[in-house]
Design an enzyme around this catalytic site. Structure first.
Site, PDB file in Angstrom:
ATOM      1  N   ARG A 132       0.839  -1.201   0.000  1.00 55.91           N
ATOM      2  CA  ARG A 132       0.000   0.000   0.000  1.00 55.91           C
ATOM      3  C   ARG A 132       0.877   1.256   0.000  1.00 55.91           C
ATOM      4  NH1 ARG A 132      -5.251   1.322  -1.207  1.00 55.91           N
ATOM      5  NH2 ARG A 132      -6.305   2.533   0.419  1.00 55.91           N
ATOM      6  N   THR A 421      -9.073   0.656 -10.271  1.00 54.89           N
ATOM      7  CA  THR A 421      -8.484  -0.559  -9.685  1.00 54.89           C
ATOM      8  C   THR A 421      -8.645  -1.808 -10.570  1.00 54.89           C
ATOM      9  OG1 THR A 421      -8.935   0.420  -7.533  1.00 54.89           O
ATOM     10  CG2 THR A 421      -8.415  -1.878  -7.521  1.00 54.89           C
ATOM     11  N   THR A 439      -3.997  -0.964  -7.618  1.00 59.10           N
ATOM     12  CA  THR A 439      -4.769   0.267  -7.829  1.00 59.10           C
ATOM     13  C   THR A 439      -3.898   1.504  -7.952  1.00 59.10           C
ATOM     14  OG1 THR A 439      -6.619   1.552  -6.899  1.00 59.10           O
ATOM     15  CG2 THR A 439      -5.016   0.719  -5.334  1.00 59.10           C
ATOM     16  N   SER A 485      -8.008   0.743   3.129  1.00 57.27           N
ATOM     17  CA  SER A 485      -8.453   0.266   1.817  1.00 57.27           C
ATOM     18  C   SER A 485      -9.666  -0.631   1.977  1.00 57.27           C
ATOM     19  CB  SER A 485      -7.327  -0.534   1.171  1.00 57.27           C
ATOM     20  OG  SER A 485      -7.770  -1.163  -0.011  1.00 57.27           O
ATOM     21  N   GLY A 506     -13.682  -1.749  -7.284  1.00 54.90           N
ATOM     22  CA  GLY A 506     -15.036  -1.256  -7.036  1.00 54.90           C
ATOM     23  C   GLY A 506     -15.176  -0.349  -5.831  1.00 54.90           C
TER      24      GLY A 506
HETATM   25  N1  GLU Z   1      -8.570   2.924  -3.460  1.00 49.82           N
HETATM   26  C1  GLU Z   1      -9.543   1.941  -3.146  1.00 49.82           C
HETATM   27  C2  GLU Z   1      -9.094   1.076  -2.014  1.00 49.82           C
HETATM   28  O1  GLU Z   1      -7.943   0.904  -1.814  1.00 49.82           O
HETATM   29  C3  GLU Z   1      -9.848   1.064  -4.292  1.00 49.82           C
HETATM   30  C4  GLU Z   1     -10.522   1.823  -5.340  1.00 49.82           C
HETATM   31  C5  GLU Z   1     -11.267   0.958  -6.302  1.00 49.82           C
HETATM   32  O2  GLU Z   1     -11.469  -0.185  -6.150  1.00 49.82           O
HETATM   33  O3  GLU Z   1     -11.670   1.476  -7.292  1.00 49.82           O
HETATM   34  O4  GLU Z   1      -9.893   0.536  -1.341  1.00 49.82           O
END
Ligand code: GLU
Length: 599
Positions: A132, A421, A439, A485, A506
């Site tokens: 991350r 993502t 992502t 996240s 998502g």
């Molecule tokens: N940034 C989001 C996360 O880490 C994910 C974004 C997405 O799935 O579109 O949870």
């Protein structure tokens, strides 16, 4: 019980690929590419064409030895080349990620972060790696507030340098390869370099997202020049070259991640962030130099005699998926089947209870105490599950009191995640399994482009506010901290052996998408293609989202009768699943462009 619904799903999926659809949201929710779409992806292998045809027909892809499922056929092919040559799932992931960063640049890449779950066939152990992004050391809790302390508007925070966290993906690729790879590192970049230098065919999804984001993409010179050459958005079918990305990959291939974290690439990243017109950020060379991938304890929750294992904090993925499943365990979902409003009442309210806990308790556990064990303790889940014993929708949903040895006085989180993502599922010929969600956060991330790749806006996954009602918010910004996240790369094991590898993009809907796919496979017996294609019904905060243009919309009336507010909308998951049994079976989400490939 499930047959009627399953049939409708298959018909809808086939129809979506055969007829042009009008409304943009319907188009977004359905497969944007036609069956046998060699034309739109350029020249594909016969296996990839066959995989696209299987997906359009609603059938899984079968194989004996190995399988890769990823969001773009060119990326899946790169992974297949590695697996066919005897590479491991970790090797294949490197090749897949290198190509995804080129052909699906809006979703993931070298400028982003990822979480990876690994099942090792030799040791039979599950390992989770956290790649991350981190907040820069110079970041402060008020990073996303204006001078009066008011939270910024979401896109004012996203576009530019302020939202850019230290990328983790290159380090994660190298770490996974060092631990579990067999192939020569430099060879893993061959397909991606060739595609970058010789050109690849712009996919319909990339083209439509560029067109929809043209104004933001036009704000920074290198980004505009690449996505809007001559001021005109790229179109599907265009041949696109990215020599700068090819050069970056050559460097990474030859010198490893040090070239990225301490070399010229690091300088260019920092410079782009700090000089971003109108919205400069605070990322510095030191942030890149000290970046490290962290191994975390996997979070595993029992469900229907299997163990559902995934990524713990700073992701809420495995805890929230595990809570939903743990609360559903006492209820007979198999008996109810996917057509029953009662099944969705249970699923939706379990999800709402999980989201209440998520907003209160989950953040980067290196910075704030998180009751990781308490949230999925059997007694706690049993008590939360008992709340579902009702005939109507829960009126009020509040966080629970999971067991914990620290005093907890957190306020509920506020952070917005909009979907981009990508998810990659791989099983190799040795029996290892890999599940990785990757992502750059929002589509096209911060919109800053450096050396052929986009920089993330992951820091906007932090809460913009620091406090609410006088209590601190667990997921507030802090120097070096990783934003919470929802990514939920998952491996389901039975008797210690993997039976399902799954995950999705998502935003925070990832959690119900993944939980539902597990229910569809384990409770309703759907194969991985039918399970990922099953229409979505998602409830996080009270309103029930039903997937537009699918059989899910037929449940509107019964769900309203149960007391829900209902909203019919596009729900663009990107699920990629591989089921392991006598054979491997793969499924790729018909809502996006990916395929499963295997031999
Ligand atoms: N940034 C989001 C996360 O880490 C994910 C974004 C997405 O799935 O579109 O949870």
């Amino acid at each position: 019980m499930a047959h009627g619904f399953r049939f409708v799903v298959a018909v809808l999926c086939a129809a979506a690929t055969a007829f042009p659809v009008g409304a943009q949201d319907v188009a977004d929710a359905q497969a944007p590419e036609a069956a046998g779409a060699g034309v739109v992806f350029g020249s594909l292998s016969p296996a990839a064409d066959a995989a696209l045809a299987s997906k359009a027909a609603g059938d899984p892809v079968f194989s004996e030895n190995w399988m890769v499922a990823a969001a773009n056929p060119l990326a899946a092919e790169a992974g297949a080349d590695v697996l066919r040559a005897g590479g491991t799932a970790a090797d294949a992931m490197v090749a897949v990620q290198a190509v995804l960063g080129l052909v699906e640049p809006q979703s993931s890449g070298l400028g982003g972060g990822a979480f990876l779950v690994w099942y090792d066939a030799a040791t039979k152990e599950v390992t989770t790696l956290d790649g991350r992004e981190t907040a820069p050391l110079a970041a402060r809790p008020t990073l996303f507030q204006d001078k009066d302390g008011a939270p910024l508007q979401f896109f004012d925070a996203v576009v530019g340098g302020l939202s850019v966290g230290t990328p983790g993906t290159p380090a994660l690729m190298a770490e996974a390869h060092a631990r579990w790879g067999r192939a020569d590192w430099p060879l893993l970049f061959g397909d991606a370099i060739a595609l970058a230098e010789e050109g690849f065919t712009v996919s319909p999804r990339l083209a439509s997202l560029v067109a929809g984001d043209a104004e933001r993409l036009s704000r920074f010179g290198p980004t505009a020049a690449y996505f809007l050459p001559g001021g005109v958005p790229l179109e599907a079918g265009d041949l696109l070259r990215n020599p700068a990305y090819g050069q970056t990959l050559r460097s990474l291939a030859a010198h490893g991640p040090a070239t990225f974290y301490t070399g010229e690439i690091a300088h260019d990243i920092v410079s782009a962030v700090r000089t971003a017109a109108g919205n400069p950020g605070v990322l510095d060379l030191i942030d890149l130099a000290i970046y490290e991938v962290k191994e975390r304890a996997p979070v595993c929750v029992p469900y229907r005699g299997a163990d559902v294992c995934g990524m713990g904090p700073p992701s809420s993925g495995a805890l929230s998926v595990g809570q939903i499943l743990g609360m559903l365990e006492p209820y007979d979902l198999a008996g109810l089947g996917p057509d029953a409003p009662e099944a969705w009442r249970l699923f939706g309210d379990a999800s709402r209870l999980a989201f209440a806990d998520r907003g209160r308790f989950i953040a980067d556990s290196d910075f704030v105490p998180v009751p990781t064990q308490g949230l999925v303790a059997p007694a706690y889940l049993q008590a939360r599950s008992a709340l579902l014993d009702s005939n109507t929708a829960l009126e009020a949903v509040t966080p629970g009191a999971p067991e914990f040895d620290h005093a907890l006085n957190w306020a509920d989180d506020e952070s917005l995640e909009l979907p981009s993502t990508s998810h990659v599922s791989i099983v190799d010929t040795y029996g290892n399994a890999l599940s990785m969600t990757t992502t750059i956060e929002n589509a096209f991330g911060s919109r800053l482009m450096v050396r052929g790749f986009l920089l993330n806006n992951e820091l906007t996954d932090f809460s913009f506010r620091t406090h609410a009602d006088g209590a601190p918010i667990a997921n507030r910004v802090a120097p070096g901290k990783r934003p919470r996240s929802s990514m939920a790369p998952t491996i389901v094991l039975r008797d210690g052996a993997p039976v399902l590898v799954v995950g999705s993009p998502g935003g925070s809907r990832i959690i119900p998408y993944v939980a539902k796919t597990i229910v569809a496979h384990l409770d309703w017996g759907l194969d991985p293609q039918a399970a990922v294609a099953l229409p979505h019904l998602v409830n996080r905060f009270g309103t029930y989202d039903l997937e537009v243009g699918t059989a899910a919309a037929a449940l509107e009336e019964p769900l309203v009768d149960l007391g829900y507010e209902v909203n019919i909308r596009a729900l663009t998951s990107g699920l990629h699943a591989i089921a392991l049994g006598e054979q491997l079976q793969g499924g790729a989400d018909p809502r996006r462009e990916g395929i499963a490939l295997g031999e």
